[in-house]
Design an enzyme around this catalytic site. Sequence first.
Site, PDB file in Angstrom:
ATOM      1  N   HIS A 189      -1.828  -8.792   1.942  1.00 39.04           N
ATOM      2  CA  HIS A 189      -1.480  -7.469   2.556  1.00 39.04           C
ATOM      3  C   HIS A 189      -2.775  -7.389   3.813  1.00 39.04           C
ATOM      4  O   HIS A 189      -3.210  -8.200   4.522  1.00 39.04           O
ATOM      5  CB  HIS A 189      -1.250  -6.491   1.643  1.00 39.04           C
ATOM      6  CG  HIS A 189      -0.765  -5.164   2.054  1.00 39.04           C
ATOM      7  ND1 HIS A 189      -0.184  -5.141   3.125  1.00 39.04           N
ATOM      8  CD2 HIS A 189      -0.979  -3.917   1.411  1.00 39.04           C
ATOM      9  CE1 HIS A 189       0.299  -3.919   3.518  1.00 39.04           C
ATOM     10  NE2 HIS A 189      -0.047  -2.942   2.442  1.00 39.04           N
ATOM     11  N   SER A 235       0.845  -1.147  -0.029  1.00 38.97           N
ATOM     12  CA  SER A 235      -0.039   0.177  -0.023  1.00 38.97           C
ATOM     13  C   SER A 235       0.804   1.139   0.170  1.00 38.97           C
ATOM     14  O   SER A 235       0.576   2.291  -0.662  1.00 38.97           O
ATOM     15  CB  SER A 235      -0.975   0.033   1.322  1.00 38.97           C
ATOM     16  OG  SER A 235      -0.376  -0.156   2.399  1.00 38.97           O
ATOM     17  N   ASP A 264      -2.202  -8.427  11.736  1.00 41.05           N
ATOM     18  CA  ASP A 264      -3.738  -8.548  11.408  1.00 41.05           C
ATOM     19  C   ASP A 264      -4.372  -9.755  12.144  1.00 41.05           C
ATOM     20  O   ASP A 264      -5.310 -10.046  12.067  1.00 41.05           O
ATOM     21  CB  ASP A 264      -3.688  -9.080   9.824  1.00 41.05           C
ATOM     22  CG  ASP A 264      -3.433  -7.739   8.904  1.00 41.05           C
ATOM     23  OD1 ASP A 264      -3.986  -6.757   9.259  1.00 41.05           O
ATOM     24  OD2 ASP A 264      -2.757  -7.999   7.901  1.00 41.05           O
ATOM     25  N   HIS A 320       5.604 -12.540   7.589  1.00 39.73           N
ATOM     26  CA  HIS A 320       5.908 -11.300   7.148  1.00 39.73           C
ATOM     27  C   HIS A 320       7.282 -11.206   6.105  1.00 39.73           C
ATOM     28  O   HIS A 320       8.173 -11.862   6.230  1.00 39.73           O
ATOM     29  CB  HIS A 320       6.411 -10.268   8.442  1.00 39.73           C
ATOM     30  CG  HIS A 320       5.980  -8.787   8.037  1.00 39.73           C
ATOM     31  ND1 HIS A 320       6.953  -8.140   7.628  1.00 39.73           N
ATOM     32  CD2 HIS A 320       5.056  -8.102   8.100  1.00 39.73           C
ATOM     33  CE1 HIS A 320       6.496  -6.710   7.433  1.00 39.73           C
ATOM     34  NE2 HIS A 320       5.083  -6.779   7.661  1.00 39.73           N
ATOM     35  N   ARG A 344       2.983  -4.564  16.539  1.00 39.96           N
ATOM     36  CA  ARG A 344       1.445  -4.056  16.653  1.00 39.96           C
ATOM     37  C   ARG A 344       0.569  -5.065  17.122  1.00 39.96           C
ATOM     38  O   ARG A 344      -0.507  -4.757  17.515  1.00 39.96           O
ATOM     39  CB  ARG A 344       1.167  -3.821  15.179  1.00 39.96           C
ATOM     40  CG  ARG A 344       2.126  -2.424  14.637  1.00 39.96           C
ATOM     41  CD  ARG A 344       1.952  -2.323  12.795  1.00 39.96           C
ATOM     42  NE  ARG A 344       2.442  -3.545  12.309  1.00 39.96           N
ATOM     43  CZ  ARG A 344       2.269  -3.750  11.256  1.00 39.96           C
ATOM     44  NH1 ARG A 344       1.657  -2.648  10.140  1.00 39.96           N
ATOM     45  NH2 ARG A 344       2.526  -4.646  10.441  1.00 39.96           N
TER      46      ARG A 344
END
Length: 469
Positions: free
Chosen positions: A304, A274, A405, A350, A359
């Site tokens: 993604h 992105s 995620d 990743h 995160r």
Amino acid sequence: MRSAKRLSGLLQQCRPLGTQLEEVVGLGGVRTLITDLKAAMAAKIPKEQERLRELRKECGPKALGACTVEQAIGGMRGIPAMLWETSLLDPEEGIRFRGHTIPELEEKLPSAKEGGEPIPEGLLWLLMTGEMPTVDQAKAVTELLRERSKVPDYVFDVLRNLHPNTHPMTQLCQAVLALQVDSKFAADYRAGIHKSKYWEPVFEDSINLIAKLPTIAAAIYRNTYKGGKLIEADPNLDWAANLSHMMGYDDEGCLEMMRLYQTIHADHEGGNVSAHATHLVGSALSDPYLSFTAGMTGLAGPLHGLANQEVLRWLNEVRSEVGDGVTKEQMKEFVWATLKSGKVVPGFGHAVLRKTDPRYTCQAGFAKRNMPDYPLYKLVALLYDVVPDILTQTGKVKNPWPNVDAHSGVLLQYYGITEENFYTVLFGVSRSLGVLSQGVWSRALGLPIERPKSLTMQAIEDRVRAQEL
Ligand code: AMX
């Protein structure tokens, strides 16, 4: 150390913007107390332009790394070939936003209430200016975004006229493209603006777009899942809390969750799909609406941003097959079955990170504090115990640990936002903060159009053969 002349130059830069200036000169140089974000940017830009000029002049011919045939074929992994100022990713430690880790942001960024979660407006100030904001500066950004938040009717018309099955991410892209008619950069470019001033209309477009995204996202949510009854913004709420409010979720815990969610998803250096897509398209001087849409079409890919939707789908499959009281053994079988059917385990792995994503850890901490007994939280915690070992056993996965995620869906589900197809829109709203801040800097620094060299297989074979002779 900055000279008095330099300081007065910076002040001159800001004055025409009509800002009340209060600068403090300390050991570290100028710490700006300006609360006008654009003026603070104007004060920073000349110094950074000079820094880049020097870097180019002094170090232009120096190599940053070589590119192997494997890298050219393998998605350009690890090739240091892009300038990205707003954040930097360390494979072991995770992301730093302008030098600050996620735990530091949680501690230092202003919050809406004493001891609460950081507000993304503070992060936007940090990403744009490189300086940790004061409470007043973060509040001024909240005000700036509020002033520009009105979404024109033609955007709602576009959304209402889409096929009812249009995916929320596709709706987001269409709505942003509908706004492009108002691009100040596109208009100024047509009128012949000098390139030294590009950053200013790009800044205006970026702020206008960021300001409108919560209303757009909430409209997509309400149209798709709540019969099209829209909810007005609350002028007393900040940017992220208003997003939650306009979606229909006013629980104080949900507002706090949304502030945190919108802060931590904002940026992940420049090479992810992105960010890179936004950067690439922006390098052709496509305006922020066009370039951000390119980023969002990339975020909509399941490898993604769409992974956060896929995680929830996958967890629901586990629950419908095995039920809520799933054991470790049952979970292992389910993970192996997923891999054997040729699918990836969403939320794990990743391209750059080699440890658990901070995160993820940050969201797990929020879940532990706010929903310790929630079954879905326990299920995701069980995945943490099971999946990395299995992915390691495959012998090919470079990072078996969870990414951002894997956890976000749990938080959203807990507060009643159960429609997982919408999740990536929330990710996209946050991502605007990082990629558009960098977009302003890319134009301020005069970065050129991106144009890497591509090769055919024949050309690669020829080059390698020539080296072997
Ligand atoms: N489950 C199963 N297989 C995986 C895997 C996972 N979670 N992660 C990596 N692999 C596989 C790859 O598909 C690849 O297999 P192949 O050689 O047969 O093609 C192999 O392991 C090597 O891949 P890698 O170098 O470790 O990862 P990558 O850089 O190619 O891909 C990523 C990174 C994120 C796309 C991958 O880990 C993945 O597909 N994860 C699941 C989807 C996901 O969670 N995406 C979100 C990432 C964060 C984000 O962008 N929001």
